[in-house]
Design a protein around this motif. Structure first.
Motif, short mmCIF file in Angstrom:
data_model
loop_
_atom_site.label_atom_id
_atom_site.label_comp_id
_atom_site.label_asym_id
_atom_site.label_seq_id
_atom_site.Cartn_x
_atom_site.Cartn_y
_atom_site.Cartn_z
N ALA A 1 159.92 46.30 26.40
CA ALA A 1 161.10 46.12 25.55
C ALA A 1 160.75 45.66 24.15
CB ALA A 1 162.04 45.11 26.19
N LYS B 1 163.67 38.31 16.25
CA LYS B 1 162.89 38.43 17.51
C LYS B 1 162.38 37.05 17.93
CE LYS B 1 161.27 41.44 19.67
NZ LYS B 1 161.74 42.03 20.94
N GLU B 2 161.89 36.33 16.95
CA GLU B 2 161.32 35.01 17.25
C GLU B 2 162.42 34.03 17.65
OE1 GLU B 2 158.39 34.52 17.81
OE2 GLU B 2 158.30 32.33 17.91
N CYS C 1 165.63 43.15 23.21
CA CYS C 1 164.61 44.19 23.08
C CYS C 1 164.69 44.84 21.68
CB CYS C 1 164.71 45.21 24.20
SG CYS C 1 166.00 46.41 23.99
N ASP C 2 163.57 45.41 21.27
CA ASP C 2 163.45 45.97 19.92
C ASP C 2 164.57 46.98 19.62
OD1 ASP C 2 161.18 44.52 19.78
OD2 ASP C 2 159.80 46.22 19.58
N GLU C 3 164.75 47.90 20.54
CA GLU C 3 165.70 49.00 20.25
C GLU C 3 167.12 48.47 20.12
OE1 GLU C 3 164.18 51.48 19.30
OE2 GLU C 3 162.28 50.87 20.19
N GLU D 1 163.62 34.39 21.03
CA GLU D 1 162.52 34.20 22.00
C GLU D 1 162.30 35.45 22.85
OE1 GLU D 1 163.62 30.66 24.06
OE2 GLU D 1 163.06 29.37 22.37
N ASP D 2 162.31 36.58 22.19
CA ASP D 2 162.00 37.86 22.85
C ASP D 2 163.01 38.29 23.91
OD1 ASP D 2 159.76 38.63 21.42
OD2 ASP D 2 158.47 37.31 22.57
N LEU E 1 155.04 39.06 10.27
CA LEU E 1 154.44 38.74 11.57
C LEU E 1 153.77 37.37 11.52
CD1 LEU E 1 152.94 42.21 12.53
CD2 LEU E 1 154.58 40.94 13.91
N GLY F 1 154.66 33.92 13.49
CA GLY F 1 153.65 33.64 14.53
C GLY F 1 153.60 34.73 15.58
N ARG F 2 153.77 35.98 15.15
CA ARG F 2 153.76 37.07 16.11
C ARG F 2 152.62 38.05 15.85
NH1 ARG F 2 158.42 37.23 18.92
NH2 ARG F 2 158.16 39.40 19.54
N ILE F 3 152.35 38.85 16.87
CA ILE F 3 151.33 39.89 16.77
C ILE F 3 151.98 41.19 17.23
CG2 ILE F 3 149.25 40.77 17.93
CD1 ILE F 3 148.21 37.97 18.11
N GLU F 4 151.69 42.26 16.52
CA GLU F 4 152.21 43.55 16.98
C GLU F 4 151.12 44.24 17.78
OE1 GLU F 4 153.70 47.02 14.35
OE2 GLU F 4 155.41 46.07 15.32
N ILE G 1 154.74 40.41 20.02
CA ILE G 1 154.73 39.30 20.95
C ILE G 1 154.28 38.06 20.19
CG2 ILE G 1 152.32 39.59 21.71
CD1 ILE G 1 153.25 39.27 24.57
N ARG H 1 157.56 45.64 20.87
CA ARG H 1 156.24 46.08 20.38
C ARG H 1 155.44 44.90 19.85
NH1 ARG H 1 160.06 49.33 18.03
NH2 ARG H 1 160.21 51.45 18.85
N ALA I 1 152.02 35.19 19.01
CA ALA I 1 150.55 35.11 19.00
C ALA I 1 150.06 34.18 20.10
CB ALA I 1 150.08 34.62 17.64
N PHE J 1 164.03 41.36 11.05
CA PHE J 1 163.79 41.82 12.42
C PHE J 1 162.87 40.85 13.18
CE2 PHE J 1 161.01 44.04 15.41
CZ PHE J 1 161.93 44.62 16.27
N TYR J 2 161.72 40.55 12.56
CA TYR J 2 160.77 39.66 13.26
C TYR J 2 161.31 38.24 13.38
CZ TYR J 2 157.30 43.33 13.17
OH TYR J 2 156.65 44.52 13.38
#
Lengths: 124, 285
Positions: B61, A81-82, A89-91, A85-86, A35, A39-42, B65, B63, B67, A77-78
């Motif tokens: 969609a 995701k990054e 979706c996760d699933e 750019e989101d 994370l 640079g992400r936050i859960e 994001i 969990r 920061a 995975f993360y």
């Protein structure tokens, strides 16, 4: 006062399946560093459980390498995701990772990473 | 509630208007008006509110994001809460609201205020735009004829209420300071309207001529000029000096209503040096 930091999601780890429980701490540290690196936050727990649930049935995973691979998959995975750019979706991402992991990647996280980065898997 | 006896140190005028809720909480904690339990409760409520905002932002969609996005969402939440708290002239009443009411209901009321301010600012802008003409200055025209419609199209009260988006390149004489989001836009529009009301008392051709002369003196064209047109016009209209008496003579001559008289008096009082500089330049040209 820090009003922005979101809650860490460690409590989720106790709910992971029995194969993962012994590695909870290691997974938690991997998740935190993945994370931080992206640079992400859960804000909601459940990513690790979802990854573990999806991959535990893979014939390419044994008890010996389970934790290491799950750590690598979490980082990947993360990272994806990054990179996307989101927009994925996760699933859906977990589902695609799982589908490709057995074939054609034959249990190789590196091959999976190359495929995902190449973006080919998104072309349905 | 015993701790909520009015503390003279908690004054509205020392709290940052742009970050009002955070400033109020920090001041209250410093003055011991908030205990550890209050802070913990508010932090917990804020985390729940921010988590709900993150969830809504991702449409359920994701969990996680970025920061940076989470920080922006948090700023938007505090800005919105701050707008509701600002409705109390006395910050101690705002603090009492934070202690006695659920944070998410304060947030919802703040959201309604943001929405109302956006609607009112848009209406205000449309009315003013219909009265105003293109000046020939790219800076002025692009800010007011292109920038504002883009702002109203892009401003997102739900997730970016604190964001002002508009670069506001055109320098209004008394720019609102320390405000953000729709509050800044509203203050900027107010300043623009006052200046436009004054400008409209002069023929448009005279305004353009003054601005062109001033641009020429600065080796520019009117199109490239990015200075305040109202100030340039006033400097030209006050040939004998920009003291308050001259300002009064001008407003009497133009038949200005009281708000415009007060505006010209303030410009003469606070911006006299600038008016004199503009006039000297124009004489040079």
């Amino acid at each position: 006062m820090n009003w922005i930091t979101l809650r860490p999601s460690e409590p989720d780890l106790v709910q992971l399946n029995t194969r993962t429980q012994p590695y909870g701490l290691s997974l938690s540290q991997t998740q935190r560093s993945a994370l931080a690196a992206t640079g992400r936050i859960e804000f909601e727990s459940g990513t690790l459980s979802a990854l573990a649930d999806a991959f535990c049935s893979s014939p390419y995973l044994s008890q010996r390498i389970w934790c290491d691979v799950l750590c690598e998959l979490t980082e990947l995975f993360y990272y994806i995701k990054e990179r996307t750019e989101d927009h994925v979706c996760d699933e859906l991402l977990i589902q695609r990772m799982r589908t490709l992991f057995d074939h054609p990647c034959e249990g190789s996280v590196q091959k999976l990473s190359d495929l995902l980065e190449g973006g080919l898997l998104w072309l349905d | 509630m015993a701790r909520l006896i009015v503390d003279s140190s908690l004054q509205r005028n020392v709290l940052d208007e742009g970050h009002y809720a955070e400033a109020l909480l920090e001041a209250a904690a410093r003055l011991d008006l908030l205990g550890d339990a209050d802070i913990a409760r508010l932090q917990d409520a804020f985390h729940r509110l921010l988590t709900a905002q993150c969830r809504a932002y991702t449409g359920g969609a994701s969990r996680s994001i970025r920061a940076e996005t989470a920080r922006s969402l948090a700023e938007s939440v505090w800005f919105t809460i701050g707008l509701r708290l600002k409705q109390f002239p006395n910050p101690i009443d705002a603090l009492a609201m934070l202690q006695n009411r659920a944070l998410d209901s304060i947030f919802q009321e703040g959201r309604a205020l943001v929405d109302a301010q956006v609607r009112s600012a848009e209406l205000f802008y449309r009315l003013e735009r219909a009265r105003m003409y293109r000046t020939g200055s790219k800076c002025f025209d692009s800010t007011f004829f292109d920038g504002f419609p883009a702002f109203f199209a892009r401003y997102n009260p739900a997730y970016g209420a604190h964001d002002r988006i508009l670069t506001a390149d055109y320098p209004v004489i008394f720019e609102p300071r320390g405000l953000r989001g729709i509050e800044f836009i509203r203050g900027y529009l107010d300043a623009w309207q006052t200046e436009n009301r004054l400008l409209r008392l002069f023929p448009a051709t005279s305004v353009r001529r003054c601005a062109s002369l001033y641009a020429l003196a600065n080796d520019l064209t009117l199109s490239d000029l990015c200075e305040n047109l109202c100030e340039i016009t006033l400097a030209a209209a006050l040939p004998s000096g920009a003291d308050q008496a001259a300002g009064k003579r001008l407003t009497d001559k133009l038949g200005c209503p009281p708000p415009l008289c007060a505006f010209v008096a303030r410009v003469c009082r606070e911006r006299r040096g600038n008016l004199d500089r503009i006039r000297a330049f124009m004489r040079g040209a």
